[in-house]
Scaffold this motif. Sequence first.
Motif, mmCIF file in Angstrom:
data_model
loop_
_atom_site.group_PDB
_atom_site.id
_atom_site.type_symbol
_atom_site.label_atom_id
_atom_site.label_comp_id
_atom_site.label_asym_id
_atom_site.label_seq_id
_atom_site.Cartn_x
_atom_site.Cartn_y
_atom_site.Cartn_z
ATOM 1 N N MET A 1 -4.100 8.070 -5.268
ATOM 2 C CA MET A 1 -4.812 7.551 -4.095
ATOM 3 C C MET A 1 -4.162 6.271 -3.568
ATOM 4 S SD MET A 1 -8.332 6.504 -6.193
ATOM 5 C CE MET A 1 -9.222 6.053 -4.728
ATOM 6 N N ALA A 2 -2.833 6.230 -3.604
ATOM 7 C CA ALA A 2 -2.112 5.017 -3.205
ATOM 8 C C ALA A 2 -2.387 4.623 -1.763
ATOM 9 C CB ALA A 2 -0.616 5.203 -3.425
ATOM 10 N N ASP A 3 -2.599 5.601 -0.881
ATOM 11 C CA ASP A 3 -2.851 5.282 0.528
ATOM 12 C C ASP A 3 -4.206 4.618 0.736
ATOM 13 O OD1 ASP A 3 -0.411 6.270 1.257
ATOM 14 O OD2 ASP A 3 -1.153 8.237 1.859
ATOM 15 N N ARG A 4 -5.054 4.641 -0.279
ATOM 16 C CA ARG A 4 -6.365 3.999 -0.180
ATOM 17 C C ARG A 4 -6.395 2.686 -0.963
ATOM 18 N NH1 ARG A 4 -10.904 8.681 -0.672
ATOM 19 N NH2 ARG A 4 -11.973 7.284 0.772
ATOM 20 N N ALA B 1 -4.838 -1.311 -1.331
ATOM 21 C CA ALA B 1 -4.120 -2.465 -0.788
ATOM 22 C C ALA B 1 -3.990 -3.479 -1.916
ATOM 23 C CB ALA B 1 -4.847 -3.058 0.407
ATOM 24 N N THR C 1 0.850 -1.185 0.000
ATOM 25 C CA THR C 1 0.000 0.000 0.000
ATOM 26 C C THR C 1 0.885 1.234 0.000
ATOM 27 O OG1 THR C 1 -1.929 1.048 1.045
ATOM 28 C CG2 THR C 1 -0.212 0.205 2.514
ATOM 29 N N GLY C 2 0.296 2.380 -0.355
ATOM 30 C CA GLY C 2 1.031 3.631 -0.340
ATOM 31 C C GLY C 2 2.235 3.622 -1.249
ATOM 32 N N ALA C 3 3.343 4.178 -0.742
ATOM 33 C CA ALA C 3 4.556 4.330 -1.544
ATOM 34 C C ALA C 3 5.222 3.001 -1.883
ATOM 35 C CB ALA C 3 5.549 5.234 -0.805
ATOM 36 N N ASP C 4 4.805 1.913 -1.224
ATOM 37 C CA ASP C 4 5.386 0.596 -1.536
ATOM 38 C C ASP C 4 4.948 0.083 -2.907
ATOM 39 O OD1 ASP C 4 6.671 0.549 0.904
ATOM 40 O OD2 ASP C 4 5.068 -0.569 1.897
ATOM 41 N N ARG D 1 -6.850 -3.421 10.495
ATOM 42 C CA ARG D 1 -7.174 -1.990 10.394
ATOM 43 C C ARG D 1 -8.439 -1.616 11.173
ATOM 44 N NH1 ARG D 1 -5.220 1.495 6.179
ATOM 45 N NH2 ARG D 1 -3.322 0.638 5.222
#
Length: 382
Positions: A256-259, A261, A215-218, A314
């Motif tokens: 919207m990378a933080d949203r 998975a 998720t996110g920057a990964d 979460r």
Amino acid sequence: MTFTLQVHATVADIGREAWDACASPSGDPFVSFAFLDACEASGSAVPSQGWAGRHLSLREDTGAVLGVMPLWLKGHSQGEYVFDHSWAEAYERAGGRYYPKLLGAVPFTPVTGPRFLARPDTDAATVRQALLQGARELVDRLGVSSLHVNFPTRTEWEAMGEAGLLLRQDMQFVWRNEHYRTFEDFLAALSSGRRKTVRRERREAQAGLDIRVLTGADIEEAHWDAFFACYMDTGSRKWGRPYLTRDFFSRIGATMADRIALVMAFRDDRPVAAALNLIGRDALYGRQWGALEDVPFLHFELCYYQAIDLAIARGLSRVEAGAQGEHKIARGYLPSPVYSAHHIADHALRGPVADYLARERPAVEAGIADLTAELSPFRRDR
């Protein structure tokens, strides 16, 4: 105060700030500017593909946007997951013209969420009423057959019924978090036989694979390349033609990378399968998946069990795993109602559709009850 309704060809015409001022309070990732703009800007939901934007904005006399509605002029019924093909065929056999039609929905996304988006400092019911009235007037102005609002919230659905739209009900399969702290807590709620089956499926699916949740920057472009290869391979075999372009995934990854998975399975660092989830305020939404290898139970592991793990971690209340699939019940995803509402302009078509829906709704409700009673994997003492 006076209001004005405007029609827009793209959500970009309304603008990110104005759109998200209405959409963001819902916490629904699919009605966000980022998601809908990616659908349009990537060439996935565009006029050449049968999706012509006719989005509505409701403005006060100063020009400020009070509410918006994602709305499309559709040249077909593909990518909607509320099936009206039989209505179209019957109407056209009788000499009518069913397409184009208007559709209030999120493209390619059978997920319940708000369809009438209001700024939080407004009266939501007033905004909804104005947007719905504007959509119905647009049916007349464009001379199209109908307006369909797919996967609205129950509150919206009931309000549309009060406004005279025809109401339809279907079912999806949803996993609900009963305050589980771990996956083992969830397993403890299942019958003994189902616990053993789930453990065996997970053990066989994971054998020899490295499963990662990104998720996110990964999430990097190489991951999207691998995911898209899986999506195209499985989607082409199952549906004939996947709807979303490669550029769509880069766009949501950038905005919207933080949203997101992204669950991926690797064999010796080579991606072999992947499942895409979006993270809402209180739910995890399973979307596309694909595999380049046929691994027993890997679909269940990546799409269902990993999603449950993530939701528990979460503290999310549920996992919505998308349309269809009674096999989900055995994995803890129970039948739940989903909704749509329909405005049919021609009374010659409206009457038969109304009769059909009056018979269909009780059958769907009975089906939900019967499936839950007969197939629920949960212990009977719960």
